[in-house]
Every structure is written in C-alpha cells, then in structure tokens.
Design a protein around this motif. Structure first.
Motif, PDB file in Angstrom:
ATOM      1  N   ALA A  28       0.818  -1.125  -0.161  1.00  0.00           N
ATOM      2  CA  ALA A  28       0.060   0.030  -0.068  1.00  0.00           C
ATOM      3  C   ALA A  28       0.800   1.090  -0.030  1.00  0.00           C
ATOM      4  O   ALA A  28       0.413   2.170  -0.522  1.00  0.00           O
ATOM      5  N   LEU A  29       2.109   1.469   0.624  1.00  0.00           N
ATOM      6  CA  LEU A  29       2.951   2.407   0.851  1.00  0.00           C
ATOM      7  C   LEU A  29       3.769   2.436  -0.550  1.00  0.00           C
ATOM      8  O   LEU A  29       4.344   3.527  -0.648  1.00  0.00           O
ATOM      9  N   SER A  30       3.983   1.608  -1.118  1.00  0.00           N
ATOM     10  CA  SER A  30       4.750   1.576  -2.457  1.00  0.00           C
ATOM     11  C   SER A  30       4.025   2.299  -3.659  1.00  0.00           C
ATOM     12  O   SER A  30       2.810   2.150  -3.792  1.00  0.00           O
ATOM     13  N   ALA A  33       5.956   1.628 -10.525  1.00  0.00           N
ATOM     14  CA  ALA A  33       6.718   2.206 -11.280  1.00  0.00           C
ATOM     15  C   ALA A  33       6.516   3.060 -12.530  1.00  0.00           C
ATOM     16  O   ALA A  33       7.178   3.992 -12.577  1.00  0.00           O
ATOM     17  N   ASP A  34       5.180   3.106 -12.579  1.00  0.00           N
ATOM     18  CA  ASP A  34       4.841   4.002 -13.736  1.00  0.00           C
ATOM     19  C   ASP A  34       4.124   5.556 -12.957  1.00  0.00           C
ATOM     20  O   ASP A  34       3.999   6.358 -13.742  1.00  0.00           O
ATOM     21  N   GLU A  35       4.234   5.567 -11.701  1.00  0.00           N
ATOM     22  CA  GLU A  35       3.736   6.713 -11.289  1.00  0.00           C
ATOM     23  C   GLU A  35       4.778   7.585 -10.652  1.00  0.00           C
ATOM     24  O   GLU A  35       5.824   6.931 -10.396  1.00  0.00           O
ATOM     25  N   ASP A  36       4.598   8.815 -10.270  1.00  0.00           N
ATOM     26  CA  ASP A  36       5.524   9.518  -9.489  1.00  0.00           C
ATOM     27  C   ASP A  36       6.018   8.882  -8.277  1.00  0.00           C
ATOM     28  O   ASP A  36       5.098   8.234  -7.765  1.00  0.00           O
ATOM     29  N   ASP A  37       7.023   8.858  -7.867  1.00  0.00           N
ATOM     30  CA  ASP A  37       7.926   8.136  -6.791  1.00  0.00           C
ATOM     31  C   ASP A  37       7.798   8.885  -5.523  1.00  0.00           C
ATOM     32  O   ASP A  37       8.580   9.706  -5.274  1.00  0.00           O
ATOM     33  N   ASP A  42      11.495   3.922   2.579  1.00  0.00           N
ATOM     34  CA  ASP A  42      11.827   2.662   2.611  1.00  0.00           C
ATOM     35  C   ASP A  42      10.764   1.577   2.563  1.00  0.00           C
ATOM     36  O   ASP A  42      10.575   0.572   2.727  1.00  0.00           O
ATOM     37  N   ALA A  43       9.684   2.021   1.344  1.00  0.00           N
ATOM     38  CA  ALA A  43       8.605   1.323   0.996  1.00  0.00           C
ATOM     39  C   ALA A  43       8.819   0.803  -0.435  1.00  0.00           C
ATOM     40  O   ALA A  43       8.466   1.415  -1.448  1.00  0.00           O
ATOM     41  N   ASP A  44       9.768  -0.141  -0.196  1.00  0.00           N
ATOM     42  CA  ASP A  44       9.842  -1.050  -1.412  1.00  0.00           C
ATOM     43  C   ASP A  44       8.697  -1.515  -2.090  1.00  0.00           C
ATOM     44  O   ASP A  44       8.255  -2.391  -1.410  1.00  0.00           O
ATOM     45  N   ALA A  45       8.734  -1.556  -3.296  1.00  0.00           N
ATOM     46  CA  ALA A  45       7.572  -2.281  -4.243  1.00  0.00           C
ATOM     47  C   ALA A  45       7.849  -4.096  -3.830  1.00  0.00           C
ATOM     48  O   ALA A  45       8.843  -4.413  -3.578  1.00  0.00           O
ATOM     49  N   GLY A  49       7.385 -12.334  -6.123  1.00  0.00           N
ATOM     50  CA  GLY A  49       7.123 -13.602  -5.225  1.00  0.00           C
ATOM     51  C   GLY A  49       6.519 -13.289  -4.116  1.00  0.00           C
ATOM     52  O   GLY A  49       5.592 -13.897  -3.452  1.00  0.00           O
ATOM     53  N   GLU A  50       6.701 -12.006  -3.611  1.00  0.00           N
ATOM     54  CA  GLU A  50       6.064 -11.345  -2.477  1.00  0.00           C
ATOM     55  C   GLU A  50       4.606 -10.935  -2.751  1.00  0.00           C
ATOM     56  O   GLU A  50       3.596 -11.376  -1.910  1.00  0.00           O
ATOM     57  N   SER A  51       4.423 -10.662  -4.159  1.00  0.00           N
ATOM     58  CA  SER A  51       2.986 -10.406  -4.461  1.00  0.00           C
ATOM     59  C   SER A  51       2.222 -11.561  -4.467  1.00  0.00           C
ATOM     60  O   SER A  51       1.058 -11.797  -4.170  1.00  0.00           O
ATOM     61  N   LEU A  52       2.604 -12.627  -4.826  1.00  0.00           N
ATOM     62  CA  LEU A  52       2.053 -13.995  -5.004  1.00  0.00           C
ATOM     63  C   LEU A  52       1.998 -14.773  -3.481  1.00  0.00           C
ATOM     64  O   LEU A  52       0.961 -15.078  -3.289  1.00  0.00           O
TER      65      LEU A  52
END
Length: 140
Positions: A28-30, A33-37, A42-45, A49-52
């Motif tokens: 939720a905090l990340s 990649a196609d949006e403004d950063d 510290d909120a890495d996407a 594997g983590e999404s799954l």
C-alpha cells in the motif's frame, strides 16, 4: 511459489495475519513504477514472489478463519443466540446460517479416518438438538 496448502502448514493464523499485514502495508505504501515516486524511501515495491505470497496468505487466512466458524456458531447457539442473530452476525439469512451449520454437522458425522475422528450418533443428535429449527421460537 508456495501454494495455500503449503503455507497453511507453515503458518498459524496469527502468523499468517502478521506476515500478510506486513506485505500489505508495504504494498500500500509503495508506488507503481509508472507513477510519481512519492512513496516513502523505505517502502520498496513487492517482488513478484512477495505479491504472490500476499495473495496466497489471503487464501490461507480465509481458510483458517473458516475452520472455526461453525464452532463459533455452536457456541453462539449454546449461549442462547437465535438463528436470526447468527445470520446477521454472518451477514446472511437465518436460514442460510442454519443450513450451513447442518451441512457442517453432516460433515462431522462422515469424517472418520485420515486423522479425523468424526462424531458418533449421540454427538450428532446433540448437535442437531442444539441447532434446533431456524423458525421455531426465534426469541433467543
């Protein structure tokens, strides 16, 4: 990638919820990649594997929470709750709640072997008596 069956054996319900919450918060905090950063540094996407894993943990949590549902229904009946009250607590009708509970009783009567003890005729009769009729005296 782990399956729900694998993670279900690995995690307790509180453990699965804690891991799910950590991954969900990071997700939720990340920013994609196609949006403004503008996300915190510290909120890495999440990785693929983590999404799954997040998806799988959601299924594990649903399963584990579901296992105790009918035991909670039985406890509510024992404490005097009506089927209307139980149905409302489950977000369904009293009839649907009663039918689901009776299917569970049927399952308990059938489950023997493979680590399941199942219920004998006396236990099934007691469970059915406690369940009662969904329309009879809905004054509990």
């Amino acid at each position: 990638m782990s399956t729900p069956d694998e993670l279900e054996r690995q995690f307790t319900l509180p453990g699965a919820v804690a891991r799910y919450d950590a991954l969900r918060t990071r997700d939720a905090l990340s920013s994609p990649a196609d949006e403004d950063d503008s996300a915190p540094p510290d909120a890495d996407a999440l990785t693929r594997g983590e999404s799954l894993e997040l998806l799988t943990l959601g299924e594990v949590i649903a399963r584990k929470a579901g296992y105790g549902r009918q035991l909670s229904v039985r406890s509510a009946r024992r404490a005097g709750a009506s089927w209307s009250q139980i149905g409302a607590a489950l977000g369904t009708s009293k009839q649907a709640a009663w039918e689901a509970h009776n299917r569970w009783i049927d399952d308990q009567a059938r489950e023997t072997g493979d680590g399941h003890w199942g219920w004998d005729a006396t236990e099934v009769a007691a469970a059915r008596a406690l369940a009662g009729d969904p329309d009879a005296g809905d004054t509990r």
